[in-house]
Design an enzyme around this catalytic site. Structure first.
Site, PDB file in Angstrom:
ATOM      1  N   ALA A 147      15.392 -56.753  49.039  1.00  0.00           N
ATOM      2  CA  ALA A 147      14.096 -56.123  49.359  1.00  0.00           C
ATOM      3  C   ALA A 147      14.253 -55.294  50.627  1.00  0.00           C
ATOM      4  O   ALA A 147      15.374 -54.999  51.049  1.00  0.00           O
ATOM      5  CB  ALA A 147      13.024 -57.186  49.512  1.00  0.00           C
ATOM      6  N   ASN A 148      13.158 -54.899  51.233  1.00  0.00           N
ATOM      7  CA  ASN A 148      13.229 -54.137  52.486  1.00  0.00           C
ATOM      8  C   ASN A 148      12.078 -54.542  53.394  1.00  0.00           C
ATOM      9  O   ASN A 148      11.263 -55.386  53.043  1.00  0.00           O
ATOM     10  CB  ASN A 148      13.226 -52.629  52.196  1.00  0.00           C
ATOM     11  CG  ASN A 148      11.982 -52.217  51.441  1.00  0.00           C
ATOM     12  OD1 ASN A 148      10.875 -52.330  51.949  1.00  0.00           O
ATOM     13  ND2 ASN A 148      12.162 -51.769  50.202  1.00  0.00           N
ATOM     14  N   ARG A 149      12.008 -53.900  54.547  1.00  0.00           N
ATOM     15  CA  ARG A 149      11.076 -54.353  55.585  1.00  0.00           C
ATOM     16  C   ARG A 149       9.674 -53.770  55.471  1.00  0.00           C
ATOM     17  O   ARG A 149       8.876 -53.907  56.388  1.00  0.00           O
ATOM     18  CB  ARG A 149      11.624 -53.985  56.967  1.00  0.00           C
ATOM     19  CG  ARG A 149      12.869 -54.706  57.350  1.00  0.00           C
ATOM     20  CD  ARG A 149      13.256 -54.333  58.778  1.00  0.00           C
ATOM     21  NE  ARG A 149      14.599 -54.780  59.090  1.00  0.00           N
ATOM     22  CZ  ARG A 149      14.894 -56.022  59.442  1.00  0.00           C
ATOM     23  NH1 ARG A 149      13.956 -56.931  59.522  1.00  0.00           N
ATOM     24  NH2 ARG A 149      16.137 -56.349  59.714  1.00  0.00           N
ATOM     25  N   SER A 150       9.369 -53.078  54.388  1.00  0.00           N
ATOM     26  CA  SER A 150       8.030 -52.486  54.283  1.00  0.00           C
ATOM     27  C   SER A 150       6.955 -53.579  54.332  1.00  0.00           C
ATOM     28  O   SER A 150       7.033 -54.572  53.628  1.00  0.00           O
ATOM     29  CB  SER A 150       7.931 -51.718  52.958  1.00  0.00           C
ATOM     30  OG  SER A 150       6.586 -51.398  52.705  1.00  0.00           O
ATOM     31  N   ALA A 205       7.879 -48.519  49.444  1.00  0.00           N
ATOM     32  CA  ALA A 205       9.301 -48.412  49.771  1.00  0.00           C
ATOM     33  C   ALA A 205      10.052 -48.990  48.570  1.00  0.00           C
ATOM     34  O   ALA A 205      10.345 -50.185  48.518  1.00  0.00           O
ATOM     35  CB  ALA A 205       9.602 -49.191  51.036  1.00  0.00           C
TER      36      ALA A 205
END
Ligand code: C5P
Length: 408
Positions: free
Chosen positions: A211-214, A277
């Site tokens: 995943a990502n930090r959004s 994102a």
């Protein structure tokens, strides 16, 4: 309207003549009308005519000793229930948006905390000019309400388009609605706004994912602002730790493929805003069972395949594409240049480019510094709350639809 005090500020445009009728109509309904005329309004109608119809003296000069002594600009705004600006010329709107107070009209407006209704009137090219649109968006964000302009023939021969002042009865109706405290229909009433937000989660196996930090904060702020401005809103969001915004249809998804499917199912929309994102890649074949730590086999090798680009896919949909497609470009360097390239590469209309380097604090934070990149150029906005970015963006979008005459 009985007993209500309207302060009418008359700007310098040919439609100033309609103000005589407007004053009459307001007074017929029991309101008292006090008037301020700008210097250029006096080129179109006379204070004598305005005073005769309003039954009161007309204020014209910030430095008139008698006026300032008797009433003064502060009292003029204080002693009104509502201020109407008609015609609101491009220059008057610009000076208001800039907070200038260089004549009586603008000094009254700057000193006022009363509801303000503006009825713009100008040549269509002046109305469509990005500077005017920027000023209108700023004023709307400051709480100024607008009635019109209408589209049609202009006073100049052969000219047509948006810029005609609303008719006196339309202005009276808007005044009545504001006095009644009724929320006027928002500028996005009747529109469907589709927003993607948050990260996507791409599974490795049933328990692990990439995943990502959004945080989803900006996307949610956009969905909320669109609903507040009267739109029907569909928010397609990846997993975030925020409560669902009110008055919004929320579709929860995990992966990019699910997000694309949910977006396609939610179309058609008038405006598509792609703030998610989305993971660029997913694991080619996520394991059906949890991958075991196997000393002999070592760390597993993951093979990735590219995810569909949701923004690009929607922007390329042809006639069923939203009239306005807006993408985001989160970059850590060369923000504007990369944003411009992204606008072309994705085939979208606007890009909101922002700096997500750690120093900018946009990722996960409550504030954002963005550049709005359109076909017309780049506008760099000062740092502001994500809610404010959202509101301004949507007001700009609402105006864009109005200008391009996409009917509701
Ligand atoms: O290519 P990049 O991820 O920088 O582009 C950002 C923009 O494209 C954002 O508006 C994002 O929501 C959108 N996007 C998308 N689908 C992808 C990748 C990005 O909709 N697979």
């Amino acid at each position: 309207m009985t007993g209500k005090r309207i302060l009418l500020i008359i700007g310098g445009g040919i439609s100033a003549y309609k103000c005589l009728d407007l004053i009459r109509r307001l007074r017929e309904r029991g309101a008292s009308v006090r008037t301020v005329m700008t210097a250029s309004a006096g080129q179109f109608i006379t204070p004598l005519a305005v005073g005769a119809i309003s039954g009161d003296r007309v204020f014209t000069d910030l430095f008139d000793r008698e006026d300032e002594h008797d009433v003064g600009h502060i009292r003029l705004s204080r002693e009104a229930d509502l201020i109407v600006i008609a015609p609101a010329t491009a220059s008057l709107l610009a000076r208001m948006a800039g907070g200038l107070a260089d004549d009586l009209a603008t000094a009254v407006l700057l000193a006022s905390d009363k509801p303000i209704l503006a009825a713009p009137a100008m040549n269509p090219r002046m109305w469509l000019n990005p500077a005017t649109q920027r000023n209108v968006a700023t004023l709307q964000a400051d709480g100024v309400r607008f009635v019109g302009p209408n589209s049609g023939e202009m006073a100049e021969k052969g000219e047509a388009g948006p810029g005609r002042m609303a008719e006196p009865l339309e202005i009276v109706a808007a005044v009545a609605a504001m006095l009644a405290g009724a929320a006027a229909p928002g500028p996005l009433a009747g529109r469907h706004v589709l927003v993607t937000s948050g990260p996507t989660r791409e599974p490795i196996d049933p328990v692990r994912y990439i995943a990502n930090r959004s945080s989803g904060k900006q996307g949610q702020a956009i969905a909320r602002a669109a609903a507040e401005l009267g739109a029907r809103v569909t928010l397609v969001t990846g997993p975030v730790s925020l409560p669902d915004p009110r008055d919004v249809d929320v579709v929860h998804v995990e992966t990019a493929l699910e997000m694309l499917a949910a977006v396609e199912a939610a179309l058609p929309a008038d405006i598509g805003i792609f703030a998610a994102a989305v993971a660029d890649w997913r694991v080619a074949k996520a394991a059906g069972q949890k991958i075991k730590k196997d000393k002999a086999a070592g760390a597993p090798a993951l093979t990735f395949v590219e995810n569909p680009d949701i923004l690009r896919t929607v922007a390329a949909r042809g006639p069923s594409r939203p009239a306005l497609v807006i993408g985001f470009a989160a970059e850590t360097e060369n923000v504007v240049e990369l944003g411009k390239r992204k606008r072309k590469a994705k085939g979208c209309d606007w890009i909101v480019a922002n700096d997500v380097s750690a120093a900018g604090g946009a990722m996960g934070g409550d504030r954002n510094t963005v550049h709005l990149i359109t076909a017309g150029g780049v506008e760099s906005w000062p740092a502001m709350d994500k809610a404010e970015v959202a509101r301004r963006l949507l007001l700009r979008a609402a105006n864009h639809l109005l200008q391009t005459q996409v009917a509701v």
